[in-house]
Design a protein around this motif. Structure first.
Motif, PDB file in Angstrom:
ATOM      1  N   GLY A  52       0.863  -1.166   0.000  1.00  0.00           N
ATOM      2  CA  GLY A  52       0.000   0.000   0.000  1.00  0.00           C
ATOM      3  C   GLY A  52       0.903   1.221   0.000  1.00  0.00           C
ATOM      4  O   GLY A  52       0.871   2.059   0.902  1.00  0.00           O
ATOM      5  N   LEU A  53       1.744   1.301  -1.035  1.00  0.00           N
ATOM      6  CA  LEU A  53       2.808   2.308  -1.108  1.00  0.00           C
ATOM      7  C   LEU A  53       2.262   3.728  -1.149  1.00  0.00           C
ATOM      8  O   LEU A  53       2.893   4.655  -0.639  1.00  0.00           O
ATOM      9  CB  LEU A  53       3.656   2.022  -2.351  1.00  0.00           C
ATOM     10  N   HIS A  54       1.103   3.899  -1.780  1.00  0.00           N
ATOM     11  CA  HIS A  54       0.474   5.200  -1.971  1.00  0.00           C
ATOM     12  C   HIS A  54       1.480   6.161  -2.604  1.00  0.00           C
ATOM     13  O   HIS A  54       2.067   5.855  -3.638  1.00  0.00           O
ATOM     14  CB  HIS A  54      -0.106   5.732  -0.658  1.00  0.00           C
ATOM     15  N   LYS A  55       1.752   7.318  -2.004  1.00  0.00           N
ATOM     16  CA  LYS A  55       2.680   8.288  -2.587  1.00  0.00           C
ATOM     17  C   LYS A  55       4.081   8.210  -1.965  1.00  0.00           C
ATOM     18  O   LYS A  55       4.861   9.149  -2.081  1.00  0.00           O
ATOM     19  CB  LYS A  55       2.126   9.704  -2.439  1.00  0.00           C
ATOM     20  N   GLY A  56       4.349   7.110  -1.308  1.00  0.00           N
ATOM     21  CA  GLY A  56       5.675   6.914  -0.743  1.00  0.00           C
ATOM     22  C   GLY A  56       5.900   7.609   0.582  1.00  0.00           C
ATOM     23  O   GLY A  56       7.039   7.747   1.037  1.00  0.00           O
ATOM     24  N   LEU A 106      -0.132   6.152  -9.033  1.00  0.00           N
ATOM     25  CA  LEU A 106       0.736   6.223  -7.864  1.00  0.00           C
ATOM     26  C   LEU A 106       2.073   5.525  -8.117  1.00  0.00           C
ATOM     27  O   LEU A 106       3.110   5.953  -7.606  1.00  0.00           O
ATOM     28  CB  LEU A 106       0.041   5.618  -6.651  1.00  0.00           C
ATOM     29  N   ILE A 107       2.041   4.464  -8.909  1.00  0.00           N
ATOM     30  CA  ILE A 107       3.295   3.795  -9.274  1.00  0.00           C
ATOM     31  C   ILE A 107       4.199   4.766 -10.031  1.00  0.00           C
ATOM     32  O   ILE A 107       5.398   4.882  -9.750  1.00  0.00           O
ATOM     33  CB  ILE A 107       3.008   2.543 -10.123  1.00  0.00           C
ATOM     34  N   GLU A 108       3.626   5.478 -10.983  1.00  0.00           N
ATOM     35  CA  GLU A 108       4.413   6.452 -11.745  1.00  0.00           C
ATOM     36  C   GLU A 108       4.925   7.567 -10.839  1.00  0.00           C
ATOM     37  O   GLU A 108       6.067   8.023 -10.980  1.00  0.00           O
ATOM     38  CB  GLU A 108       3.564   7.037 -12.873  1.00  0.00           C
ATOM     39  N   TRP A 109       4.076   8.013  -9.911  1.00  0.00           N
ATOM     40  CA  TRP A 109       4.475   9.046  -8.941  1.00  0.00           C
ATOM     41  C   TRP A 109       5.717   8.589  -8.166  1.00  0.00           C
ATOM     42  O   TRP A 109       6.681   9.341  -8.010  1.00  0.00           O
ATOM     43  CB  TRP A 109       3.300   9.305  -7.995  1.00  0.00           C
ATOM     44  N   ASN A 110       5.679   7.366  -7.665  1.00  0.00           N
ATOM     45  CA  ASN A 110       6.785   6.870  -6.850  1.00  0.00           C
ATOM     46  C   ASN A 110       8.041   6.617  -7.667  1.00  0.00           C
ATOM     47  O   ASN A 110       9.157   6.810  -7.167  1.00  0.00           O
ATOM     48  CB  ASN A 110       6.352   5.600  -6.118  1.00  0.00           C
ATOM     49  N   ARG A 111       7.886   6.185  -8.882  1.00  0.00           N
ATOM     50  CA  ARG A 111       9.064   5.993  -9.730  1.00  0.00           C
ATOM     51  C   ARG A 111       9.795   7.312  -9.958  1.00  0.00           C
ATOM     52  O   ARG A 111      11.026   7.342 -10.020  1.00  0.00           O
ATOM     53  CB  ARG A 111       8.655   5.349 -11.044  1.00  0.00           C
ATOM     54  N   LYS A 112       9.035   8.387 -10.072  1.00  0.00           N
ATOM     55  CA  LYS A 112       9.659   9.698 -10.212  1.00  0.00           C
ATOM     56  C   LYS A 112      10.232  10.163  -8.877  1.00  0.00           C
ATOM     57  O   LYS A 112      11.339  10.700  -8.820  1.00  0.00           O
ATOM     58  CB  LYS A 112       8.641  10.711 -10.729  1.00  0.00           C
TER      59      LYS A 112
END
Length: 277
Positions: free
Chosen positions: A21-25, A47-53
């Motif tokens: 449940g990583l959400h926005k890290g 959210l995956i893309e958000w965290n990768r950035k």
């Protein structure tokens, strides 16, 4: 971060945390600051893309796209307007609509948590916040001989018997001490703690963070019976003011509940269960 060979599933990695449940890290950033490696899992592609950035270039975090659910293939995921409420559980999605939110549906791949245990081993700490599917991971843990030293999971809010069953599952896995942690005061709170090298630092928790874990918790670790009694009192509040509470059966109850939430934040609030071996 991924090892070239699979590790034994009973091998506890003292430097590893699973953020399910990583959400926005928000939590992963804290775990990384403390010096842990992190495996973060989320079913929301945005959210995956958000965290990768956010974590680009950080080799101590692995980000996995997928939903925790039974079976294989794909599963329907409800992407909620309030990003923390995304879920694969239709009942949770219906609850969210009743609370005034909206969602749209997408198909996402199922990620078998057993794969994470096989690839990286058992984490030191396992954070679960996946809106209604934590039990899938708890059941998978029962298949392993190793156990995380600490676990936290968002508590059941509707069915008291289900909550007690969750506590019993944790107890059966060897967890004997618990803390019932309210989430409402965590955002923007601060903590003075140590990283894995022993260096002291101050940290301010972000909005939607789960907060401290393990030995950093300020509360007293209590036994199963005390935790059950504490939740019994909390559930009285849920019965009156909770998502399926008496207030919703009264004329104007939904409006009153939204007013209370606007005045007091999450009302009557939600809680995480923390457990330790």
């Amino acid at each position: 971060m991924a090892p070239s060979n699979r590790v034994q599933q009973n091998c506890v990695r003292e430097d590893l945390i699973f953020d399910v449940g990583l959400h926005k890290g928000e939590d992963a950033a804290y775990y990384l600051r403390k010096g842990f490696r992190v495996v973060g899992i989320d079913a929301n592609p945005d959210l995956i893309e958000w965290n990768r950035k956010r974590f680009a270039g950080n080799e101590r975090i692995t980000i996995i796209f997928g939903a925790i659910a039974e079976g294989q293939g794909n599963v329907r995921f409800f992407v909620d307007k309030q990003s923390t409420w995304g879920t694969v559980d239709p009942d949770w999605a219906t609850r969210n609509v009743r609370l005034g939110s909206t969602h749209h549906e997408i198909e996402v791949p199922i990620f078998d948590i057993r794969e994470a245990f096989q690839r990286w081993g058992v984490p030191y700490y396992l954070k679960l916040d996946i809106e209604g599917r934590e039990d899938v991971i708890i059941d998978a843990l029962a298949e392993l001989s190793g156990r995380p030293a600490f676990i936290s999971m968002e508590s059941e809010k509707i069915d008291f018997r289900k909550l007690i069953h969750e506590l019993q599952k944790l107890r059966n896995l060897g967890y004997r001490r618990f803390q019932v942690v309210p989430q409402v005061h965590i955002p923007n709170s601060s903590i003075r703690t140590r990283d894995r090298n022993g260096s002291i630092f101050n940290y301010v928790f972000e909005d939607d963070a789960s907060g401290a874990f393990g030995d950093d918790l300020n509360g007293r670790w209590i036994c199963f019976a005390e935790a059950a009694a504490r939740y019994a009192f909390i559930f009285i509040q849920y019965k009156l003011f909770g998502d399926n509470g008496l207030m919703f059966r009264l004329r104007g109850g939904t409006f009153i509940h939204r007013l209370l939430m606007a005045c007091f934040g999450a009302f009557p609030g939600w809680y995480d269960t923390h457990a330790r071996l």
